[in-house]
Design a protein around this motif. Structure first.
Motif, PDB file in Angstrom:
ATOM      1  N   ALA A 136      -4.512   2.378   5.253  1.00 11.61           N
ATOM      2  CA  ALA A 136      -3.060   2.549   5.266  1.00 11.61           C
ATOM      3  C   ALA A 136      -2.673   3.919   5.808  1.00 11.61           C
ATOM      4  O   ALA A 136      -1.702   4.042   6.567  1.00 11.61           O
ATOM      5  N   TYR A 151      -3.080   3.905   9.608  1.00  7.66           N
ATOM      6  CA  TYR A 151      -1.927   3.271  10.254  1.00  7.66           C
ATOM      7  C   TYR A 151      -0.693   4.174  10.189  1.00  7.66           C
ATOM      8  O   TYR A 151       0.078   4.248  11.141  1.00  7.66           O
ATOM      9  N   LEU A 201       6.719  -0.427  13.510  1.00  7.45           N
ATOM     10  CA  LEU A 201       5.931  -1.611  13.173  1.00  7.45           C
ATOM     11  C   LEU A 201       4.585  -1.228  12.567  1.00  7.45           C
ATOM     12  O   LEU A 201       4.124  -1.841  11.601  1.00  7.45           O
ATOM     13  N   VAL A 202       3.954  -0.214  13.119  1.00  3.57           N
ATOM     14  CA  VAL A 202       2.667   0.245  12.589  1.00  3.57           C
ATOM     15  C   VAL A 202       2.851   0.847  11.195  1.00  3.57           C
ATOM     16  O   VAL A 202       2.048   0.607  10.289  1.00  3.57           O
ATOM     17  N   ALA A 236       5.226   0.019   9.080  1.00  4.19           N
ATOM     18  CA  ALA A 236       5.475  -1.119   8.206  1.00  4.19           C
ATOM     19  C   ALA A 236       4.146  -1.804   7.857  1.00  4.19           C
ATOM     20  O   ALA A 236       3.912  -2.183   6.703  1.00  4.19           O
ATOM     21  N   ARG A 237       3.264  -1.921   8.830  1.00  4.33           N
ATOM     22  CA  ARG A 237       1.937  -2.503   8.585  1.00  4.33           C
ATOM     23  C   ARG A 237       1.170  -1.660   7.572  1.00  4.33           C
ATOM     24  O   ARG A 237       0.458  -2.188   6.731  1.00  4.33           O
ATOM     25  N   SER A 238       1.325  -0.356   7.651  1.00  5.84           N
ATOM     26  CA  SER A 238       0.600   0.519   6.729  1.00  5.84           C
ATOM     27  C   SER A 238       1.017   0.294   5.285  1.00  5.84           C
ATOM     28  O   SER A 238       0.250   0.535   4.364  1.00  5.84           O
ATOM     29  N   TYR A 286       1.541  -2.570   3.952  1.00  4.28           N
ATOM     30  CA  TYR A 286       0.994  -3.822   3.458  1.00  4.28           C
ATOM     31  C   TYR A 286      -0.525  -3.880   3.502  1.00  4.28           C
ATOM     32  O   TYR A 286      -1.109  -4.893   3.152  1.00  4.28           O
ATOM     33  N   VAL A 287      -1.172  -2.815   3.938  1.00  2.00           N
ATOM     34  CA  VAL A 287      -2.634  -2.780   3.964  1.00  2.00           C
ATOM     35  C   VAL A 287      -3.136  -2.547   2.544  1.00  2.00           C
ATOM     36  O   VAL A 287      -2.631  -1.692   1.826  1.00  2.00           O
TER      37      VAL A 287
END
Length: 97
Positions: A43, A46, A88-89, A91-93, A95-96
């Motif tokens: 996370a 990202y 976007l990256v 936001a991805r971090s 949810y990791v």
């Protein structure tokens, strides 16, 4: 790009603000990357990548417009795409696991 006397203070202010964005964004990216290296948490990797993309987008687009006479609309589009990718990256971090 030629500026009249009225446009010069705005150009200087923009240069100062973009430089500060580069410095602050670079520091945030560096701190997040250091935390990633220390913890090996994906996370944080990202997160540092996301902040790096946002910082790059905010600085690179203006530089390309000024240095290579890129049309303003193209520079704004490039900036927006990099900022979007960065968000976007990030936001991805979140949810990791």
């Amino acid at each position: 790009m030629s500026l009249d006397a009225a446009g010069l203070p705005i150009a200087i202010a923009l240069t100062v603000v973009k430089t500060l964005v580069l410095i602050v964004g670079g520091v945030i990216t560096f701190i997040a990357y250091k935390a990633y290296r220390r913890t090996q948490q994906p996370a944080l990797g990202y997160l540092s990548l996301g902040f790096g993309l946002i910082t790059l987008g905010l600085v690179l687009a203006g530089m390309l417009t000024e240095l290579f006479s890129m049309p303003l609309a193209t520079g704004i589009l490039l900036e927006s795409l990099l900022v979007l990718a960065g968000f976007l990256v990030i936001a991805r971090s979140l949810y990791v696991t």
